[in-house]
Design a protein around this motif. Sequence first.
Motif: not given
Length: 421
Positions: A45-60
């Motif tokens: 539908a979007l014509g591109r690779v997507i992730d199952n969901g946003n995943h946030l990492l932090v520098s710690g």
Amino acid sequence: MIHVVGAGLAGLAAAVRLVQRGQPVALYEAAQQAGGRCRSFFDRALGRVIDNGNHLLVSGNRSALAYLDALGAADSLIGPRDAIFPFLDLASGERWVVRPNRGPLPIWLLLPGRRVPGTRLGGYLASWRLARADDRHNVADCLCTDDLLWRRFWSPLATAVLNTPPKTGSARLLWAALRESFAHGAAGCRPLIARTSLAASLVDPALQFLHRHRVQLAFGQRLRAVRLEDRQVRSLDFGQRGIELGAGDRVILALPPAQAAALLPELTAPDASHSIVNGHFRLAHPVRLPGGSVLLGLVGGTAEWLFVRDELVSLTVSAADALADEPSEAIAAHLWADTAAALGLPATPQPPARIVKERRATFAQTPEQVARRPPAATRWANLFLAGDWTATGLPATIEGAIRSGNVAADLAVKQSETKAR
Ligand SMILES: Cc1cc2nc3c(=O)[nH]c(=O)nc-3n(C[C@H](O)[C@H](O)[C@H](O)COP(=O)(O)OP(=O)(O)OC[C@H]3O[C@@H](n4cnc5c(N)ncnc54)[C@H](O)[C@@H]3O)c2cc1C
């Protein structure tokens, strides 16, 4: 041989660690792809690779960053140069940026321009009660839950960190996440996301590393039964294929909690979970957020967080069990309303969208469920557990999953070294 079952991040981290420690490894995965709950796919539908969901990492997230470093993928994460967290109150239209300072002394809390507007220093300092919480305390036992600071800071933060209705979440786990991030100042909480996809950052480099080291990787292999005798695993049953274990063989099960508990009936494991819903919209043009930020906190809408990657805008709703029961079209309409308001776009027409519902995104991180987390070592001498739901002391996150894989791998190596003596 060490048999690792499950190629999510916990299993991948365990396999990588075992290779680094010179162990022969075989890795089995039920699906046709690795990554588990942290995966990417091509969306028609979007014509591109997507992730199952946003995943946030932090520098710690030191274990996650060390894992990426070992795989030569450390530069595959992007984020702003400083620790900035822009927010928008969708009800009032007010915008602000939370900006922790460098260094562990939280000077930013003294500077109204760096904290949430309308809030006082005392509300933040109340977080010391989280630091003193014991295993029984939930977030509402420690923080005031009816003021502006709750609505604009603690609630979206705790919902995202714990994927649990924030008042009921474990205070200890929320503190564990803060201790490893915000407590180090900007150095510990700079937000990071995968530059192109979760797979390109966290999964493919691990598979390439394992291929280079001739690790046997078997996809489409669902572990169906484990034969246990005399405090040992004797064999693994993958349906078409059975594996008899020799004297020096060990097993790491890096499965989700329900699957691990089904294979090991005596195991106590978390047995309640919460959903996460993500909505992805492909816009006609790339989107930029102020200050090079990769995310925007939303208050008073459906989603808690909006992420941007080129022309893709992705919104996350955590602890989303009720929302996940709605039809995808209705969810897309709610999330597009948030997006249009946040980015100042016309509300119609809605661009191509994909809604991803992860029904068992993480275990429910309440004090009661946290008490059910098992350690990596089991009563079976050659069997170890890994996964974000095991007793890592951290919330169910990438950092926790990778750390659990490292711990299980180290225990498996230690056991064989002890046996060899
Ligand atoms: C939508 C969403 C958003 C998230 N956002 C964040 C975030 O912003 N930041 C963050 O740090 N974390 C986030 N998380 C959490 C993070 O994704 C997980 O903590 C992590 O991926 C868990 O990894 P794991 O290896 O423990 O488990 P899993 O990823 O579940 O891996 C288990 C693997 O075992 C396989 N398997 C299952 N049964 C069998 C069997 N019988 N035989 C063989 N294989 C089997 C599965 O297919 C899977 O590949 C999010 C999760 C979701 C779902």
